[in-house]
Design a protein around this motif. Structure first.
Motif, mmCIF file in Angstrom:
data_model
loop_
_atom_site.group_PDB
_atom_site.id
_atom_site.type_symbol
_atom_site.label_atom_id
_atom_site.label_comp_id
_atom_site.label_asym_id
_atom_site.label_seq_id
_atom_site.Cartn_x
_atom_site.Cartn_y
_atom_site.Cartn_z
ATOM 1 N N PRO A 251 45.475 33.851 30.257
ATOM 2 C CA PRO A 251 44.610 34.935 30.824
ATOM 3 C C PRO A 251 44.239 35.109 32.066
ATOM 4 O O PRO A 251 44.308 36.024 32.672
ATOM 5 C CB PRO A 251 43.300 34.553 29.883
ATOM 6 N N ASN A 252 44.656 33.672 32.903
ATOM 7 C CA ASN A 252 44.497 33.712 34.075
ATOM 8 C C ASN A 252 45.733 34.370 34.768
ATOM 9 O O ASN A 252 45.474 35.270 35.907
ATOM 10 C CB ASN A 252 44.208 32.147 34.654
ATOM 11 N N VAL A 253 46.556 33.768 34.245
ATOM 12 C CA VAL A 253 47.923 34.654 34.885
ATOM 13 C C VAL A 253 47.886 36.086 34.670
ATOM 14 O O VAL A 253 48.107 37.095 35.790
ATOM 15 C CB VAL A 253 49.117 34.177 34.326
ATOM 16 N N ARG A 254 47.377 36.661 33.579
ATOM 17 C CA ARG A 254 47.377 38.067 33.374
ATOM 18 C C ARG A 254 46.418 38.568 34.522
ATOM 19 O O ARG A 254 46.389 39.751 34.834
ATOM 20 C CB ARG A 254 47.084 38.326 31.902
ATOM 21 N N PHE A 255 45.217 38.078 34.441
ATOM 22 C CA PHE A 255 44.248 38.557 35.286
ATOM 23 C C PHE A 255 44.686 38.630 36.691
ATOM 24 O O PHE A 255 44.318 39.705 37.470
ATOM 25 C CB PHE A 255 42.826 37.586 35.222
ATOM 26 N N SER B 208 47.858 38.852 37.694
ATOM 27 C CA SER B 208 48.632 39.868 37.976
ATOM 28 C C SER B 208 48.138 41.022 37.890
ATOM 29 O O SER B 208 48.515 42.080 38.818
ATOM 30 C CB SER B 208 49.688 39.724 36.721
ATOM 31 N N GLY B 209 47.237 41.170 37.121
ATOM 32 C CA GLY B 209 46.579 43.019 37.087
ATOM 33 C C GLY B 209 45.639 42.969 38.409
ATOM 34 O O GLY B 209 45.747 44.318 38.798
ATOM 35 N N MET B 210 45.451 42.175 39.058
ATOM 36 C CA MET B 210 44.353 42.266 40.223
ATOM 37 C C MET B 210 45.426 42.564 41.287
ATOM 38 O O MET B 210 45.225 43.206 42.409
ATOM 39 C CB MET B 210 43.763 40.940 40.596
ATOM 40 N N VAL B 211 46.614 41.741 41.285
ATOM 41 C CA VAL B 211 47.621 41.992 42.318
ATOM 42 C C VAL B 211 48.195 43.396 42.180
ATOM 43 O O VAL B 211 48.328 44.199 43.208
ATOM 44 C CB VAL B 211 48.736 40.884 42.239
ATOM 45 N N PHE B 212 48.360 44.109 40.921
ATOM 46 C CA PHE B 212 48.900 45.133 40.743
ATOM 47 C C PHE B 212 47.836 46.206 41.137
ATOM 48 O O PHE B 212 48.259 47.277 41.968
ATOM 49 C CB PHE B 212 49.032 45.312 39.188
ATOM 50 N N LEU B 213 46.525 46.129 40.873
ATOM 51 C CA LEU B 213 45.549 46.951 41.349
ATOM 52 C C LEU B 213 45.464 47.177 42.778
ATOM 53 O O LEU B 213 45.331 48.307 43.263
ATOM 54 C CB LEU B 213 44.190 46.475 40.668
ATOM 55 N N LEU B 214 45.475 46.043 43.646
ATOM 56 C CA LEU B 214 45.433 45.992 44.868
ATOM 57 C C LEU B 214 46.772 46.608 45.611
ATOM 58 O O LEU B 214 46.838 47.504 46.698
ATOM 59 C CB LEU B 214 45.300 44.583 45.602
ATOM 60 N N LEU B 215 47.954 46.459 44.898
ATOM 61 C CA LEU B 215 49.054 47.122 45.467
ATOM 62 C C LEU B 215 48.852 48.858 45.277
ATOM 63 O O LEU B 215 49.301 49.493 46.061
ATOM 64 C CB LEU B 215 50.336 46.540 44.772
#
Length: 253
Positions: free
Chosen positions: A12-16, A18-25
């Protein structure tokens, strides 16, 4: 058991992350895109106002005057051009009574102008429109130059002077005469010079009745061998007449 628990916690940490990185990008891409569009819109070389179309029944305002004003006071970009400010600038021009302006995609401006209608010259340096409002407007010679009467009076009496002129001119026109100059004194006494050269002193009150008296008696005055110079109508009945000397030129018809 502990290894499996650790693995399930990390996923779940990796998914979180990754999601945050995608959102920031994604947000960075949106911000950059908005900035790039703004830069493009502000660049007049990429989005210039190419065409300014002027319409209306125009005699005193021309295309070059309007275009020069827009180019001088507004940014060259179609998107950055302030329509409201441009509208105000155009309506400040002396001969513009009302104007409308709108953008037309992708690079045009459509401007409609309603010009002032000149009714008289005022105190030698201003023009009165048909409503008695004064404005600065030079009237040169040529086919566009109107033949205007000259009105004179104290400041603030523009509407009174024009109303008086219109009423008297209508009355005189029925007798084949017209007003060349009208003077309204500080005490609001009327003095009129006709196109035929006759000066009329009408006083402050009942000036329309006095003008009618002149019109009624004018045929009798014309029968005199001498030409009329002036007529003083500031009497309850009758009038006083000044005659031209033989040396004075006569303009009477």
């Amino acid at each position: 058991m502990s290894t499996k628990a650790s693995t399930s916690t990390e996923q779940p940490n990796v998914r979180f992350i990754s999601g945050m990185v995608f959102l920031l990008l994604l947000l960075a891409g949106i911000v950059y895109g908005a900035w790039a569009i703004k830069q493009w819109a502000e660049d007049e070389q990429k989005s210039p106002v190419r065409d300014i179309a002027l319409s209306g029944d125009l005699r005193f305002v021309d295309q070059k005057q309007i275009e020069s004003l827009i180019r001088r006071t507004q940014p060259g970009s179609f998107f950055e051009l302030d329509v409201e400010q441009a509208h105000q600038d155009i309506e400040r021009l002396p001969w513009v009574y009302r104007a409308s302006i709108r953008k037309r995609w992708p690079n045009s401006l459509k401007i409609y102008v309603l010009e002032q209608t000149p009714a008289a010259r005022w105190n030698d340096d201003l023009i009165l429109n048909q409503y008695g409002d004064a404005f600065e407007g030079a009237v040169g010679k040529g086919k566009a130059a109107p033949d205007l009467p000259d009105l004179f009076g104290p400041g603030g009496s523009e509407h009174t002077a024009l109303d008086g002129y219109n009423t008297m001119q209508s009355l005189l026109a029925s007798a084949g005469m017209g007003i060349d100059e009208l003077f309204l004194s500080e005490r609001f006494a009327w003095h009129v010079k006709l196109l035929n050269g006759i000066s009329l002193n009408l006083g402050r009150t009942e000036y329309i009745d006095r003008l009618q008296r002149f019109i009624d008696l004018y045929p009798l005055l014309k029968k005199n061998d001498k030409a009329v110079d002036y007529v003083d109508l500031r009497y309850d009945t009758g009038l006083a007449v000044g005659w031209k000397s033989p040396e004075q030129p006569s303009q009477e018809s």
